[in-house]
Design a protein around this motif. Structure first.
Motif, short mmCIF file in Angstrom:
data_model
loop_
_atom_site.label_atom_id
_atom_site.label_comp_id
_atom_site.label_asym_id
_atom_site.label_seq_id
_atom_site.Cartn_x
_atom_site.Cartn_y
_atom_site.Cartn_z
N LEU A 235 0.80 -1.22 0.00
CA LEU A 235 0.00 0.00 0.00
C LEU A 235 0.84 1.29 0.00
O LEU A 235 0.51 2.22 -0.73
N PRO A 236 1.93 1.37 0.77
CA PRO A 236 2.72 2.60 0.73
C PRO A 236 3.36 2.87 -0.63
O PRO A 236 3.81 3.99 -0.89
N GLY A 237 3.42 1.85 -1.48
CA GLY A 237 4.03 2.02 -2.79
C GLY A 237 3.05 2.37 -3.89
O GLY A 237 3.43 2.47 -5.06
N LEU A 238 1.79 2.55 -3.53
CA LEU A 238 0.75 2.89 -4.51
C LEU A 238 0.50 4.39 -4.47
O LEU A 238 -0.13 4.90 -3.54
N GLY A 239 1.01 5.10 -5.45
CA GLY A 239 0.85 6.54 -5.50
C GLY A 239 -0.43 6.94 -6.21
O GLY A 239 -0.86 6.28 -7.16
N ASN A 240 -1.05 8.01 -5.75
CA ASN A 240 -2.29 8.49 -6.38
C ASN A 240 -2.05 8.83 -7.85
O ASN A 240 -1.15 9.60 -8.18
N GLY A 241 -2.84 8.21 -8.72
CA GLY A 241 -2.69 8.44 -10.15
C GLY A 241 -1.73 7.50 -10.84
O GLY A 241 -1.60 7.56 -12.08
N ASP A 242 -1.05 6.64 -10.09
CA ASP A 242 -0.13 5.69 -10.71
C ASP A 242 -0.88 4.75 -11.65
O ASP A 242 -2.03 4.36 -11.38
N THR A 243 -0.25 4.38 -12.74
CA THR A 243 -0.77 3.34 -13.63
C THR A 243 0.23 2.19 -13.63
O THR A 243 1.44 2.40 -13.80
N LEU A 244 -0.27 0.98 -13.43
CA LEU A 244 0.57 -0.20 -13.35
C LEU A 244 0.20 -1.16 -14.46
O LEU A 244 -0.98 -1.48 -14.65
N LYS A 245 1.20 -1.63 -15.20
CA LYS A 245 0.94 -2.56 -16.29
C LYS A 245 0.78 -3.97 -15.74
O LYS A 245 1.62 -4.47 -14.99
N THR A 246 -0.29 -4.63 -16.13
CA THR A 246 -0.60 -5.96 -15.63
C THR A 246 -0.01 -7.04 -16.53
O THR A 246 0.45 -6.78 -17.64
N LEU A 247 -0.05 -8.28 -16.05
CA LEU A 247 0.41 -9.40 -16.87
C LEU A 247 -0.46 -9.58 -18.10
O LEU A 247 -0.01 -10.09 -19.13
N GLU A 248 -1.72 -9.14 -18.02
CA GLU A 248 -2.63 -9.24 -19.17
C GLU A 248 -2.22 -8.27 -20.27
O GLU A 248 -2.56 -8.45 -21.43
N GLY A 249 -1.46 -7.23 -19.91
CA GLY A 249 -0.95 -6.29 -20.90
C GLY A 249 -1.51 -4.88 -20.79
O GLY A 249 -0.92 -3.94 -21.33
N LYS A 250 -2.64 -4.74 -20.13
CA LYS A 250 -3.24 -3.41 -19.98
C LYS A 250 -2.93 -2.87 -18.58
O LYS A 250 -2.40 -3.58 -17.73
N VAL A 251 -3.28 -1.62 -18.35
CA VAL A 251 -2.91 -0.98 -17.10
C VAL A 251 -4.10 -0.85 -16.17
O VAL A 251 -5.26 -0.83 -16.61
N THR A 253 -5.32 1.64 -12.74
CA THR A 253 -5.04 2.98 -12.22
C THR A 253 -5.30 3.02 -10.71
O THR A 253 -6.31 2.50 -10.22
N ILE A 254 -4.37 3.64 -10.00
CA ILE A 254 -4.43 3.71 -8.54
C ILE A 254 -5.01 5.05 -8.10
O ILE A 254 -4.67 6.10 -8.65
N LYS A 255 -5.88 5.00 -7.10
CA LYS A 255 -6.31 6.20 -6.38
C LYS A 255 -5.91 6.02 -4.93
O LYS A 255 -6.27 5.02 -4.31
N ASN A 256 -5.14 6.93 -4.40
CA ASN A 256 -4.65 6.78 -3.04
C ASN A 256 -4.44 8.15 -2.41
O ASN A 256 -3.49 8.86 -2.72
N SER A 257 -5.35 8.54 -1.54
CA SER A 257 -5.26 9.82 -0.86
C SER A 257 -5.40 9.61 0.64
O SER A 257 -5.78 8.54 1.10
N MET A 258 -5.08 10.63 1.41
CA MET A 258 -5.08 10.52 2.87
C MET A 258 -6.47 10.33 3.45
O MET A 258 -6.63 9.76 4.52
N ASP A 259 -7.51 10.82 2.75
CA ASP A 259 -8.85 10.86 3.34
C ASP A 259 -9.79 9.77 2.83
O ASP A 259 -10.98 9.82 3.06
N ALA A 260 -9.25 8.76 2.14
CA ALA A 260 -10.10 7.69 1.62
C ALA A 260 -9.27 6.42 1.44
O ALA A 260 -8.04 6.49 1.29
#
Length: 301
Positions: A235-251, A253-260
């Protein structure tokens, strides 16, 4: 006068030599529960020995955050308590500037702690099995203490596949992983991050979708690999707005803020579990690859 000075010098040397990791824990002021448990498990004498040791030390607040029944179980089961505490101690001295991303550090119990370094903020965040190092490099004569904000529990005794199989909330996912033939892949060295839909998440799918996936291995594999990301993203490595490429090939999107709570796409992340080859992040909604969303959801309504 010379004799007095020599005596004082020797006294200072002895004092410095006696400043063990246990003494450091005592002086930090935030580790009273850890010290109590270390003494209860009777490993304090070992930690006062030659070492060297690296102690990843949960704060009192970290222990207070554990479920009451779990803490009671640890305090009543000395073997389980010892295993937990020994997992928090590395059998070497490693300063924070010597830690590397995805470094595996052997512990007294024989299992590895996974170190991750994330650049989601400045300065970078260092984690040990997902617990954030909040006060590093408290040096002792026989090692070093790094204060962390969580207890590293459960101890990761198996890989991701075993972790899924042993979790009652992930039985549907476990069956799907087996059906898709992904057991061998997810048992590999990794590391992997698995966004793991709970049973309830699968039950939320429109009628017929899950049955359809289980009858179509290709579609099932596409959906499941869309839930897997190479690398260990606690969880600490998930930045708000980050996009991570999956094994399936598509990305995703992460949402991570202090209040949610943190989210991946439209799914809320509800828990994280460290495993020997990565991390399982439990989520409350099944993720659908964009190209399959209409086919799997809307056509079956």
């Amino acid at each position: 006068m010379k004799f007095v000075m020599v005596v004082l010098f020797i006294a200072c040397v002895v004092s410095a030599q006696d400043n063990t990791v246990v003494d450091v824990l005592k002086t930090l002021g935030t580790e009273s529960k850890l010290l109590e448990l270390v003494q209860k498990a009777k490993i304090d004498s070992r930690l006062e020995g030659k070492g060297p040791f690296t102690v990843f030390a949960p704060t009192d607040d970290a222990f207070a955050a554990l479920p009451e029944d779990l803490l009671a179980k640890l305090e009543s089961d000395n073997l389980l308590l010892t295993q937990l505490l020994e997992f928090h101690v590395a059998s070497s001295k490693v300063m924070s500037d010597g830690l590397k991303n995805n470094q595996l550090i052997p512990t007294l119990i024989g299992l590895n702690i996974r170190i991750n370094i994330y650049n989601t903020s400045k300065p970078s965040v260092i984690t040990a099995d997902g617990a954030v190092v909040i006060r590093p490099d408290n040096v002792a004569s026989n090692g070093v203490v790094h204060v962390i904000d969580q207890v590293m529990w459960p101890v990761p005794t198996g890989d991701i596949v075993k972790g899924i199989a042993s979790n009652i909330h992930l039985s549907t996912l476990g069956s799907a992983v087996s059906k898709a033939g992904l057991v061998a892949s997810l048992s590999g060295d990794g590391p992997f991050t698995v966004f793991a839909p709970t049973n309830e998440a699968f039950f939320k799918l429109p009628a017929g979708v899950l049955d359809g996936l289980l009858k179509n291995v290709t579609a099932l594999t596409n959906v499941l690999t869309y839930h897997v990301v190479p690398g260990a993203y606690f969880l600490p490595g998930l930045g708000n707005g980050d996009t991570l490429k999956t094994l399936e090939g598509k990305v995703v999107t992460i949402k991570n803020s202090m209040d949610a709570p943190a989210m991946v796409n439209n799914a809320t992340i509800i828990a994280q579990i460290a495993e020997s080859n990565g991390v399982i992040l439990l989520i409350d909604t099944v993720l659908m690859p964009p190209s399959m969303h209409y086919e799997l959801v809307y056509e079956r309504k």
